[in-house]
Design a protein around this motif. Structure first.
Motif, short mmCIF file in Angstrom:
data_model
loop_
_atom_site.label_atom_id
_atom_site.label_comp_id
_atom_site.label_asym_id
_atom_site.label_seq_id
_atom_site.Cartn_x
_atom_site.Cartn_y
_atom_site.Cartn_z
N PRO A 32 22.05 14.78 -90.43
CA PRO A 32 21.90 15.89 -89.48
C PRO A 32 21.68 17.24 -90.18
O PRO A 32 20.95 18.08 -89.68
CB PRO A 32 23.23 15.89 -88.71
CG PRO A 32 23.75 14.52 -88.87
CD PRO A 32 23.34 14.09 -90.25
N GLN A 98 16.13 12.42 -82.72
CA GLN A 98 17.23 13.30 -83.08
C GLN A 98 18.31 13.29 -82.00
O GLN A 98 19.50 13.27 -82.29
CB GLN A 98 16.71 14.72 -83.31
CG GLN A 98 17.61 15.56 -84.18
CD GLN A 98 16.87 16.74 -84.77
OE1 GLN A 98 15.99 17.31 -84.14
NE2 GLN A 98 17.21 17.13 -85.98
N GLY A 102 22.23 12.00 -82.33
CA GLY A 102 23.42 12.75 -81.93
C GLY A 102 24.32 11.99 -81.00
O GLY A 102 25.54 11.97 -81.15
N ALA A 233 28.11 17.54 -86.35
CA ALA A 233 26.74 17.14 -86.69
C ALA A 233 26.04 16.53 -85.49
O ALA A 233 24.84 16.77 -85.27
CB ALA A 233 26.78 16.14 -87.84
N CYS A 237 22.54 17.81 -83.62
CA CYS A 237 21.36 16.96 -83.39
C CYS A 237 20.93 17.03 -81.92
O CYS A 237 19.75 17.17 -81.62
CB CYS A 237 21.68 15.52 -83.76
SG CYS A 237 21.54 15.16 -85.52
#
Length: 243
Positions: A32, A98, A102, A233, A237
């Motif tokens: 990330p 992405q 996450g 992180a 994301c």
């Protein structure tokens, strides 16, 4: 040294240290952070290369404890899963990857917090195959192959060193397969290889620096700190996926 290269070095030094100290979580820390400066597809391809280095160094310490028979169902699922994951990486837009990254990071943190697999169920070809398949898909698509097989290892009731040795060997072989598939698909561009040239020594140094501290780290507070870092992180994301 430009900023993306510097962040690759710092991110994978931290990732190597975390993996060396805890056995899991290195890519979840590094990916990330690097994705803030590098396209997500490049970061995923880079992460697969550097994960191979981290896993190799860790496995060297626990190889003799590997439970070879337990690897068969894992690989029976991981091989087709890795091929499917490669297609996902090539076809899914970077922003979606992405966001998925996450969400999966948050799921991993919640799983750790809830201890969903605290009850031992023993080894199973069916459950091992499913865990291997999920690991193959996630490993090739977003380089996060750890949670599914980690959950299976806890469910099977493996002792700590059996856990590290068996999954270490699995990660190395599975990551090698992913690297071959990604190389064949042309994902290792000159830019990815340039980042890897800087990231490899940083990863190795971070992993080596963790070894003297392993016996001194109190596992429970460290695990909570790691979960907090991973949660942050994950939020980063998801936030970037919606930009």
């Amino acid at each position: 040294m430009d900023i993306p290269v510097l962040m690759v070095v710092l991110a994978w030094f931290a990732g190597g240290f975390v993996s060396g100290a805890s056995g899991i979580g290195g890519a979840m820390i590094a990916l990330p952070v690097a994705a803030l400066f590098i396209p997500i597809q490049d970061v995923i391809a880079l992460s697969c290369i550097l994960n191979l280095v981290m896993d190799g160094m860790i496995t060297a310490l626990h190889f003799r404890h590997c439970k070879v028979r337990a690897l068969y169902p894992l690989f029976a699922g991981a091989i087709p899963g890795s091929i499917i994951g490669l297609f996902i990486l090539q076809m899914v837009p970077g922003s979606m990857l992405q966001g998925i990254t996450g969400i999966l990071l948050l799921i991993f943190v919640l799983w750790q917090r809830k201890a969903a697999f605290s009850q031992k169920g023993g080894e199973s070809w069916a459950k091992g195959g499913i865990a291997g398949f999920a690991s193959g898909v996630l490993g090739s698509a977003i380089s996060f192959d750890g949670p599914p097989v980690g959950a299976y290892g806890l469910y099977a009731g493996w002792a700590p060193r059996v856990f590290l040795g068996t999954l270490g060997v699995f990660f190395i072989i599975r990551a090698s397969l992913t690297c071959v598939l990604q190389a064949g698909a042309g994902l290792y561009t000159p830019e990815v290889l340039r980042y890897a040239a800087y990231g490899l020594p940083a990863t190795m140094l971070g992993t080596l620096c963790a070894f003297p501290f392993v016996k001194r780290i109190n596992p429970e507070p460290f695990r909570k700190v790691l979960q907090g870092i991973i949660a942050v992180a994950a939020i980063m994301c998801i936030w970037r996926a919606w930009l």
